[in-house]
Design a protein around this motif. Structure first.
Motif, PDB file in Angstrom:
ATOM      1  N   SER A 168       0.837  -1.197   0.000  1.00 51.25           N
ATOM      2  CA  SER A 168       0.000   0.000   0.000  1.00 51.25           C
ATOM      3  C   SER A 168       0.868   1.242   0.000  1.00 51.25           C
ATOM      4  O   SER A 168       1.687   1.426   0.914  1.00 51.25           O
ATOM      5  CB  SER A 168      -0.918   0.011   1.221  1.00 51.25           C
ATOM      6  N   TYR A 169       0.675   2.101  -1.019  1.00 53.51           N
ATOM      7  CA  TYR A 169       1.358   3.389  -1.039  1.00 53.51           C
ATOM      8  C   TYR A 169       0.799   4.306   0.041  1.00 53.51           C
ATOM      9  O   TYR A 169       1.548   4.961   0.768  1.00 53.51           O
ATOM     10  CB  TYR A 169       1.202   4.045  -2.410  1.00 53.51           C
ATOM     11  N   GLU A 170      -0.526   4.347   0.168  1.00 55.11           N
ATOM     12  CA  GLU A 170      -1.163   5.257   1.118  1.00 55.11           C
ATOM     13  C   GLU A 170      -0.719   4.967   2.549  1.00 55.11           C
ATOM     14  O   GLU A 170      -0.524   5.895   3.343  1.00 55.11           O
ATOM     15  CB  GLU A 170      -2.680   5.147   1.010  1.00 55.11           C
ATOM     16  N   GLU A 171      -0.545   3.689   2.881  1.00 52.36           N
ATOM     17  CA  GLU A 171      -0.141   3.306   4.240  1.00 52.36           C
ATOM     18  C   GLU A 171       1.366   3.142   4.367  1.00 52.36           C
ATOM     19  O   GLU A 171       1.860   2.828   5.455  1.00 52.36           O
ATOM     20  CB  GLU A 171      -0.826   2.001   4.639  1.00 52.36           C
ATOM     21  N   ARG A 172       2.100   3.325   3.280  1.00 53.86           N
ATOM     22  CA  ARG A 172       3.549   3.093   3.252  1.00 53.86           C
ATOM     23  C   ARG A 172       3.854   1.703   3.806  1.00 53.86           C
ATOM     24  O   ARG A 172       4.743   1.525   4.647  1.00 53.86           O
ATOM     25  CB  ARG A 172       4.296   4.157   4.062  1.00 53.86           C
ATOM     26  N   LEU A 173       3.152   0.701   3.281  1.00 50.16           N
ATOM     27  CA  LEU A 173       3.145  -0.600   3.929  1.00 50.16           C
ATOM     28  C   LEU A 173       3.432  -1.740   2.962  1.00 50.16           C
ATOM     29  O   LEU A 173       2.826  -1.839   1.899  1.00 50.16           O
ATOM     30  CB  LEU A 173       1.770  -0.836   4.572  1.00 50.16           C
ATOM     31  N   GLY A 174       4.370  -2.602   3.357  1.00 50.62           N
ATOM     32  CA  GLY A 174       4.488  -3.932   2.798  1.00 50.62           C
ATOM     33  C   GLY A 174       4.145  -4.903   3.909  1.00 50.62           C
ATOM     34  O   GLY A 174       4.599  -4.723   5.051  1.00 50.62           O
ATOM     35  N   GLN A 175       3.355  -5.935   3.596  1.00 46.27           N
ATOM     36  CA  GLN A 175       2.878  -6.801   4.666  1.00 46.27           C
ATOM     37  C   GLN A 175       2.777  -8.250   4.209  1.00 46.27           C
ATOM     38  O   GLN A 175       2.357  -8.539   3.089  1.00 46.27           O
ATOM     39  CB  GLN A 175       1.498  -6.315   5.137  1.00 46.27           C
ATOM     40  N   LEU A 176       3.178  -9.153   5.095  1.00 43.94           N
ATOM     41  CA  LEU A 176       2.954 -10.596   4.962  1.00 43.94           C
ATOM     42  C   LEU A 176       2.087 -11.019   6.143  1.00 43.94           C
ATOM     43  O   LEU A 176       2.470 -10.830   7.291  1.00 43.94           O
ATOM     44  CB  LEU A 176       4.276 -11.362   4.981  1.00 43.94           C
ATOM     45  N   ASN A 177       0.937 -11.582   5.839  1.00 46.90           N
ATOM     46  CA  ASN A 177       0.026 -12.042   6.884  1.00 46.90           C
ATOM     47  C   ASN A 177      -0.327 -13.492   6.578  1.00 46.90           C
ATOM     48  O   ASN A 177      -1.298 -13.792   5.883  1.00 46.90           O
ATOM     49  CB  ASN A 177      -1.233 -11.168   6.914  1.00 46.90           C
ATOM     50  N   ALA A 178       0.495 -14.420   7.081  1.00 49.59           N
ATOM     51  CA  ALA A 178       0.288 -15.853   6.883  1.00 49.59           C
ATOM     52  C   ALA A 178       0.005 -16.491   8.236  1.00 49.59           C
ATOM     53  O   ALA A 178       0.095 -15.838   9.282  1.00 49.59           O
ATOM     54  CB  ALA A 178       1.519 -16.478   6.237  1.00 49.59           C
ATOM     55  N   GLU A 179      -0.327 -17.772   8.225  1.00 50.43           N
ATOM     56  CA  GLU A 179      -0.610 -18.435   9.492  1.00 50.43           C
ATOM     57  C   GLU A 179       0.596 -18.432  10.420  1.00 50.43           C
ATOM     58  O   GLU A 179       0.461 -18.265  11.630  1.00 50.43           O
ATOM     59  CB  GLU A 179      -1.073 -19.876   9.230  1.00 50.43           C
ATOM     60  N   ASP A 180       1.796 -18.599   9.838  1.00 48.15           N
ATOM     61  CA  ASP A 180       2.990 -18.713  10.676  1.00 48.15           C
ATOM     62  C   ASP A 180       3.765 -17.418  10.821  1.00 48.15           C
ATOM     63  O   ASP A 180       4.573 -17.276  11.738  1.00 48.15           O
ATOM     64  CB  ASP A 180       3.921 -19.802  10.121  1.00 48.15           C
ATOM     65  N   MET A 181       3.556 -16.453   9.927  1.00 47.80           N
ATOM     66  CA  MET A 181       4.344 -15.220   9.922  1.00 47.80           C
ATOM     67  C   MET A 181       3.450 -13.995   9.814  1.00 47.80           C
ATOM     68  O   MET A 181       2.441 -14.005   9.103  1.00 47.80           O
ATOM     69  CB  MET A 181       5.324 -15.212   8.736  1.00 47.80           C
ATOM     70  N   PHE A 182       3.867 -12.945  10.491  1.00 49.76           N
ATOM     71  CA  PHE A 182       3.210 -11.643  10.390  1.00 49.76           C
ATOM     72  C   PHE A 182       4.314 -10.596  10.328  1.00 49.76           C
ATOM     73  O   PHE A 182       4.969 -10.307  11.332  1.00 49.76           O
ATOM     74  CB  PHE A 182       2.302 -11.424  11.600  1.00 49.76           C
ATOM     75  N   TYR A 183       4.573 -10.059   9.121  1.00 49.46           N
ATOM     76  CA  TYR A 183       5.598  -9.045   8.897  1.00 49.46           C
ATOM     77  C   TYR A 183       4.920  -7.773   8.387  1.00 49.46           C
ATOM     78  O   TYR A 183       4.037  -7.842   7.529  1.00 49.46           O
ATOM     79  CB  TYR A 183       6.615  -9.493   7.841  1.00 49.46           C
ATOM     80  N   TYR A 184       5.383  -6.607   8.861  1.00 50.20           N
ATOM     81  CA  TYR A 184       4.798  -5.348   8.411  1.00 50.20           C
ATOM     82  C   TYR A 184       5.871  -4.262   8.490  1.00 50.20           C
ATOM     83  O   TYR A 184       6.624  -4.180   9.448  1.00 50.20           O
ATOM     84  CB  TYR A 184       3.578  -4.967   9.246  1.00 50.20           C
ATOM     85  N   SER A 185       5.917  -3.418   7.464  1.00 49.53           N
ATOM     86  CA  SER A 185       6.956  -2.397   7.374  1.00 49.53           C
ATOM     87  C   SER A 185       6.521  -1.054   7.942  1.00 49.53           C
ATOM     88  O   SER A 185       7.305  -0.107   7.961  1.00 49.53           O
ATOM     89  CB  SER A 185       7.377  -2.212   5.910  1.00 49.53           C
ATOM     90  N   ASN A 186       5.274  -0.968   8.382  1.00 50.70           N
ATOM     91  CA  ASN A 186       4.762   0.263   8.980  1.00 50.70           C
ATOM     92  C   ASN A 186       3.558  -0.117   9.843  1.00 50.70           C
ATOM     93  O   ASN A 186       3.153  -1.283   9.864  1.00 50.70           O
ATOM     94  CB  ASN A 186       4.361   1.261   7.881  1.00 50.70           C
TER      95      ASN A 186
END
Length: 833
Positions: A387-405
């Motif tokens: 997401s450009y608006e949220e300045r966000l890259g995100q991985l939302n899987a069962e085993d992993m939750f990564y977020y850049s903002n």
């Protein structure tokens, strides 16, 4: 005798095992692991410490280069990276004029890097011929000894002596025995691939000659007994695909710089348009050949969404190895000393680091060939989101939750989460710091938390590097953290470090590996980064914003409005978390025009007043007249200036001569007062057979921050006012207002030979093709924003979404006999309300 035969057999068996390759290429061109036949899918970075400017940068900070290699490769593993490209300037620094190998510190460090990467199960692409001068960017040393000094890269493919040098060098370096592993480079198990040459000059008009050259280097490699998969560059010119197809190499290597290179400042606009597609990877001419990306970057950006979006397209194109360029060494990252337009380090660019971690998972989790569609539909794909608006890259899987903002998304299943990594806060972790953190489940009830230092963004990292200029400052500050997981509930103040929790109890705390370095580098003075808009309307509450950087969080931050000479109003600024302080002020009580103000910091007995950093506060008797910050209070209908003499012309983007008309863009000075204006010109807009792009020249100015100055309640502009003049017989040009999604709203306005004021009714704007600028390398993107050329895309203009103003000279607005010597000078562009 029997024992001797047994010993010989064992030695032969060991030698055979030593030389055993870990991967192979199947009949379809897919690279697979020999052990389990699974597809290879590797992500990582170029790492250049053994050579060139990175080698010198390590010296500028007095670093122990081998310790730096260990530290940086530990970061690779911490981010889950398994790929590394060794870009080695041996053709400049480690050979003589005939291509014989020279043993020196560069070669020693290359050996050490290979050994350390192998220990960590990091797999490598080896590129031993770089072609670019290793003395860049300083260019103040003539100590290079290699054959690249004698044979410029344009001669490497056709000059027989140059080819012989390359053959000799390739054999020498592959036969070289690594002093730390005891193996020849050709037998290093974790070197999976060899790239014949980095970014060669391509000759698409001589495909037979290129095939001959490629095969000669290929045979030189194979003559050593090397069994690595081999690759040849395609992206320098996609027209040489037939040469790669006809050659003996195993595959093609690609690059991608979607927003160009060396812009000199940070881009903050929407980059997702630029990474929407990479159609050249789907070229059927290379069917049966493997694909790797030898280097790429979202240059001059600091966000965490671009890498995931780019790797999304790599998987669509069938790429199995991708290495961004390049990893900034931890000890030089605070100053970005390696490559000005690139900036990536796990600690010092935390949002990008999370983006890189997510990209590695995309390589592993998204199947080759999977297509997520086009922008904006492709902002969600699989377990991933950008997401450009949220300045966000995100991985939302069962085993992993990564977020850049910061993210408000709920994890898929809290009970199954094993790995969390983030910057900012989420529904699982609340954190008011700015550094990267990791939370890993070791076993039921046992978690390890790693918190890295807060990062102060004290200067733009994409300015020219200087050992004395710190652009990113790492600092130990106590922060608040709350974790909400089924088997880990905590709320505590944390400093950077490594924490072990068992059954909700802290059982162990360790310092980070770089603790001594962070303490040595800690900030010693206070700085204010003023983020307040330079223009505000006087009929609304307006927000003053700043970041405060120093040895600790300040006890108090105050805003001083200088309403009369030597008289001011003190307003306390509130801490919003991170380093951010704000104050909301009703500006309706103040006179329109210029308002001067100070920001003051109080810490213990110390009081500092900014922007000058003087001692004391502005409401004390000892205050004396000094430099202030200023803003302009305006009426809601005050004209809004989009371009004038105060703009930095170097930051105005322009189309470039690339399979398209020649362009010139530069500042000029007009009128009796010699006011700066902007000249755009071209000798001809006539079509040529060599042109791949439209007959158009354009400059584009990013104006989103100015549009935001008026706030959500801004009035609607009624007119656009352009002060401009035509050059020669140029009697018209295009003005185009472009929104964040790439839609253009334009008008063809008249020009005269003298500077005049042209007033354009906003109601006259019509859908108009808008140019994506800057243009990318290697020429993948379309010239026009896709949204601006869509049929039936008649979304009404939304002024709050306008991001660019563009001026264009375009073939279709002129008669066929008047396409030469077109030019325009633009002095000012304003919106009238």
């Amino acid at each position: 005798m029997k024992n001797i035969y047994l010993l010989l057999f064992t030695l032969c068996l060991c030698m055979n095992l030593t030389a055993q390759e870990l991967v192979y290429q199947d009949k379809t061109g897919t690279i697979r692991w020999k052990q389990n036949k699974q597809e290879v899918a590797l992500f990582g970075a170029n790492y250049c410490l053994p050579s060139a400017c990175d080698y010198r940068a390590a010296g500028y900070v007095g670093g122990d280069r081998k310790s730096m290699i260990q530290e940086d490769l530990d970061h690779f593993k911490r981010m889950g990276w398994q790929g590394l490209r060794i870009c080695f300037w041996g053709d400049w620094e480690n050979s003589d004029a005939e291509g014989n190998l020279i043993d020196n510190d560069h070669l020693d460090l290359m050996d050490y890097l290979i050994a350390e990467a192998t220990k960590r199960d990091i797999y490598m692409l080896f590129s031993p011929i770089v072609t670019y001068d290793s003395q860049f960017p300083e260019m103040n040393d003539n100590s290079n000894t290699g054959f690249a000094k004698t044979y410029p890269k344009a001669k490497l493919i056709h000059d027989e002596k140059a080819i012989q040098c390359q053959e000799n060098y390739m054999k020498n370096i592959l036969n070289h025995v690594n002093r730390y592993t005891g193996k020849p480079i050709k037998e290093e198990s974790h070197i999976l691939f060899v790239e014949l040459i980095n970014e060669p000059t391509q000759f698409p008009s001589d495909i037979p000659g290129m095939v001959k050259y490629i095969n000669r280097l290929y045979k030189a490699i194979k003559s050593t007994g090397c069994k690595k998969l081999t690759f040849y560059n395609l992206s320098q010119d996609f027209n040489v695909a037939p040469a790669i197809r006809q050659s003996q190499v195993d595959g093609a290597s690609y690059a991608w710089y979607p927003q160009g290179l060396n812009n000199g400042y940070t881009f903050t606009d929407n980059g997702l348009h630029f990474v929407d597609r990479y159609p050249q990877m789907a070229d059927v001419a290379l069917k049966g050949k493997s694909k790797i990306v030898y280097e790429f970057d979202a240059s001059d950006t600091n966000n965490g969404y671009m890498y995931p979006a780019m790797v999304r397209e790599y998987r669509h194109g069938g790429v199995q190895f991708a290495a961004m360029f390049s990893y900034d060494m931890h000890r030089t990252a605070s100053r970005n000393l390696g490559w000005q337009t690139h900036f990536f380090n796990m600690v010092y660019s935390p949002a990008k680091a999370i983006g890189g971690m997510i990209a590695a998972e995309i390589m592993r989790r998204i199947p080759r060939g999977a297509h997520a569609g086009f922008y904006p539909e492709n902002n969600r794909f699989g377990d991933f989101r950008v997401s450009y608006e949220e300045r966000l890259g995100q991985l939302n899987a069962e085993d992993m939750f990564y977020y850049s903002n910061h993210t408000s998304d709920q994890p898929k299943d809290r009970n199954k989460l094993e790995h969390i990594a983030g910057v900012g806060s989420s529904t699982v972790v609340e954190y008011d710091g700015t550094g990267i953190y990791f939370l890993d489940k070791i076993k039921p009830g046992t978690w390890i938390l790693e918190v890295y230092p807060d990062i102060m963004e004290v200067d733009d990292p994409f300015k020219r590097g200087n050992p004395a200029r710190i652009s990113r400052q790492a600092v130990y500050i106590e922060r608040n953290m709350r974790v909400n997981l089924p088997d880990l509930q905590l709320s505590m103040a944390v400093l950077p470090g490594k924490y072990t929790f068992e059954n909700n109890q802290l059982t162990k705390k360790e310092e980070l590996a770089g603790y001594a370095y962070y303490m040595k580098e800690k900030p010693k003075k206070w700085q204010v980064k003023n983020l307040t808009s330079p223009e505000m309307t006087g009929n609304q509450n307006s927000r003053f914003v700043c970041d405060i950087y120093g040895p600790a969080l300040p006890e108090k931050v105050c805003l001083f409005l200088m309403t009369k000479p030597f008289r001011n109003e003190r307003i306390e600024m509130k801490h919003q978390g991170e380093f951010r302080y704000v104050a909301d002020v009703d500006l309706s009580q103040y006179a329109k025009g210029k308002l001067a103000y100070h920001i003051g910091i109080q810490q213990a007995e110390e009081a500092l007043l900014f922007p000058e950093g003087t001692y004391g506060m502005a409401d004390q008797w000892s205050y004396y007249e000094q430099e202030t910050y200023t803003l302009r209070i305006v009426e809601e209908k005050t004209p809004l200036t989009l371009l004038d003499e105060n703009d930095n012309w170097r930051r105005i983007r322009r189309s470039r001569t690339q399979h398209s008309p020649q362009i010139a863009f530069a500042p000029v000075f007009v009128g009796d007062e010699l006011t700066q204006a902007y000249q755009l010109s071209t000798p001809s807009l006539e079509p040529q057979k060599s042109y791949r792009l439209p007959c158009d020249v354009t400059f584009s100015h990013y104006i989103a921050p100015r549009m935001n100055h008026r706030g959500d309640k801004q009035a609607t502009p009624q007119f656009i006012c352009v002060e401009a003049q035509g050059l020669g017989d140029t009697d018209k040009a295009i003005i185009n207002l472009v929104d964040h999604d790439g839609r253009g709203y334009g008008y063809v306005f008249p020009l005269k030979a003298d500077m005049e004021r042209i007033v354009i009714p906003v109601s006259s704007l019509v859908p108009t093709n808008a140019v994506m600028l800057p243009q990318d390398f290697p020429g993948i993107n379309e010239y026009w924003y896709p949204e601006s050329v869509k049929e039936n895309s008649n979304k009404p203009l939304d002024w709050k979404q306008i991001a660019y103003v563009q001026i264009s000279l375009r073939k279709e607005i002129y008669s066929p006999d008047k396409l030469k010597d077109k030019g325009v000078i633009v002095k000012k562009i304003q919106l009238l309300y």
